[in-house]
Design a protein around this motif. Sequence first.
Motif, mmCIF file in Angstrom:
data_model
loop_
_atom_site.group_PDB
_atom_site.id
_atom_site.type_symbol
_atom_site.label_atom_id
_atom_site.label_comp_id
_atom_site.label_asym_id
_atom_site.label_seq_id
_atom_site.Cartn_x
_atom_site.Cartn_y
_atom_site.Cartn_z
ATOM 1 N N ALA A 271 49.987 43.201 28.317
ATOM 2 C CA ALA A 271 49.919 43.288 29.192
ATOM 3 C C ALA A 271 48.658 43.002 30.048
ATOM 4 O O ALA A 271 48.707 42.333 31.052
ATOM 5 C CB ALA A 271 49.832 44.919 30.224
ATOM 6 N N ALA A 272 47.648 42.952 29.229
ATOM 7 C CA ALA A 272 46.130 42.505 29.376
ATOM 8 C C ALA A 272 46.725 40.342 29.442
ATOM 9 O O ALA A 272 45.843 39.968 30.154
ATOM 10 C CB ALA A 272 45.824 42.682 28.442
ATOM 11 N N LYS A 273 47.166 40.275 28.201
ATOM 12 C CA LYS A 273 47.421 39.084 28.183
ATOM 13 C C LYS A 273 48.297 38.452 29.871
ATOM 14 O O LYS A 273 48.252 37.291 30.488
ATOM 15 C CB LYS A 273 48.669 38.591 27.358
ATOM 16 N N GLY A 278 47.953 35.203 35.322
ATOM 17 C CA GLY A 278 48.847 35.664 36.765
ATOM 18 C C GLY A 278 49.701 36.253 37.615
ATOM 19 O O GLY A 278 49.753 36.469 38.340
ATOM 20 N N ALA A 279 49.899 37.482 36.231
ATOM 21 C CA ALA A 279 51.680 38.040 36.485
ATOM 22 C C ALA A 279 50.824 39.252 37.796
ATOM 23 O O ALA A 279 49.896 40.123 37.940
ATOM 24 C CB ALA A 279 52.127 38.915 35.438
ATOM 25 N N THR A 280 51.980 39.030 38.964
ATOM 26 C CA THR A 280 51.064 40.254 40.218
ATOM 27 C C THR A 280 51.815 41.212 39.148
ATOM 28 O O THR A 280 50.716 42.734 39.631
ATOM 29 C CB THR A 280 52.128 40.014 41.133
ATOM 30 N N ARG A 296 45.898 47.498 36.888
ATOM 31 C CA ARG A 296 45.158 46.646 35.828
ATOM 32 C C ARG A 296 44.019 45.609 35.941
ATOM 33 O O ARG A 296 44.850 44.548 36.027
ATOM 34 C CB ARG A 296 45.807 46.310 35.052
ATOM 35 N N GLY A 297 43.683 45.970 37.077
ATOM 36 C CA GLY A 297 42.000 44.720 37.363
ATOM 37 C C GLY A 297 43.570 44.350 38.734
ATOM 38 O O GLY A 297 43.664 45.786 39.656
ATOM 39 N N SER A 298 43.978 43.671 39.292
ATOM 40 C CA SER A 298 44.431 43.510 40.707
ATOM 41 C C SER A 298 46.012 42.711 40.133
ATOM 42 O O SER A 298 47.132 42.587 40.951
ATOM 43 C CB SER A 298 44.640 41.304 40.914
ATOM 44 N N THR A 299 46.877 43.316 38.663
ATOM 45 C CA THR A 299 47.882 43.654 38.542
ATOM 46 C C THR A 299 48.696 44.963 38.402
ATOM 47 O O THR A 299 48.058 45.470 37.588
ATOM 48 C CB THR A 299 47.827 42.705 37.348
ATOM 49 N N TYR A 300 49.176 44.799 38.826
ATOM 50 C CA TYR A 300 50.094 46.907 38.681
ATOM 51 C C TYR A 300 50.810 46.315 37.434
ATOM 52 O O TYR A 300 51.612 45.215 37.023
ATOM 53 C CB TYR A 300 51.540 46.462 39.418
ATOM 54 N N VAL A 301 50.762 47.497 37.038
ATOM 55 C CA VAL A 301 51.948 47.588 35.778
ATOM 56 C C VAL A 301 52.495 49.203 35.431
ATOM 57 O O VAL A 301 51.506 49.999 35.661
ATOM 58 C CB VAL A 301 50.490 47.601 34.892
ATOM 59 N N ASN A 302 53.587 49.320 35.175
ATOM 60 C CA ASN A 302 54.583 50.327 35.286
ATOM 61 C C ASN A 302 55.441 50.218 33.367
ATOM 62 O O ASN A 302 56.313 48.932 33.079
ATOM 63 C CB ASN A 302 55.434 50.275 36.208
ATOM 64 N N TYR A 303 54.317 50.715 32.524
ATOM 65 C CA TYR A 303 54.587 50.783 31.107
ATOM 66 C C TYR A 303 55.884 51.374 30.494
ATOM 67 O O TYR A 303 56.335 50.937 29.807
ATOM 68 C CB TYR A 303 53.451 52.097 30.956
#
Length: 379
Positions: A271-273, A278-280, A296-303
Amino acid sequence: MPAPGTTPARALPRRAATAKASALALGVLLASAGCSGAPSAAPAAEKPGPANPAAAVTAEPTPDLPPGTITLAFGGDVHFTERTAPRLNSTPADPALGPISRTVASADFAMVNLETAITTRGSEEPKLYHFRTPPSALTALKDSGVDAVSMANNHAVDYGPAGLADTLDAVHHAPIPVLGIGANEAEAYRPYVKDIRGVKLAVVAASQVMDLTNDKFRAGPEKPGIASALDPAKLVAAVKRAKAEADVVVVYLHWGTEGQSCPGPEQKSIAAKLSAAGATAVVGTHAHVMLGSGMRGSTYVNYGLGNLLWYGTSPYPHSNDSGVATLTVAHGKVVKQGFAPAVVDNRGVPVPQDGAAGKAVTDRLASLRGCAALAAGPR
């Protein structure tokens, strides 16, 4: 098991982008209102979309969104077998995904994971579970408002080389784009690109699950199979290529450990990589339970999106908790995130929940954000 509650979700604004969405929302609304009599006739079949998964398509305007803004929706694992097999015979009044199809269809772009081979042939691979379905599954999902599916998962090649050949044939004639699988690695990693009112969206799919499929049937330069996230460099390169041509980049992954509601280090690492590339948004499935979601910063993450349309019960706590994650993206940034809670009933169908039942699902989802190390983000 006892059937979960069946309180219908509140009506959501219909996507004005396509006549399909309008007809779907009307059909589900009539069904939830208790209409009787014979179901409406199914709409005429549409011609399949382009075989090239990178071919751009354009949506019609959605008048109530400001320029540069699009909406996205993501559901979890889906397949059509055992108790969910009858959903292949869905109607406009009762689409395959049931009433939650309204949430799916109201987004500009909606996606799920199709966890099955598309074949009637082949031999079972040496593994415990095997899933397959006919090509009509793709039409059933399209008619539920789904715009694309991922097949980068550990069940896409359950029936060996013959099943894979059939799957690829179905993909190349599909009514909606199928990502994360292809005749070679260039095709499997290739992003699907869609222009929505001048906003270019790119979507990449891959599997991080270490299993027979990701070993034996990983796509290579001249080898058919799935896109793998076990080779982070290839996936990151695919995301960077997508970012070079798109305003919004989504990565849909199959990842995590079954039954574990907190992400493992391998998930956090990729996810960090992907965020740095540049993943949104990075979303995923596989654990059969929901995992934490947030920023995670400007990236939405749904695990972990959990099960959506599922053939049986899983032996994990809260495995029937389900729902659809929604995002609003403006000028390439996530500005709003939401979640439409549901519970998988004894038909395997995600039934929308409101009131106390809906709050129980969303509260439990929010409680998982801590171990995911994600911020609450925009509301």
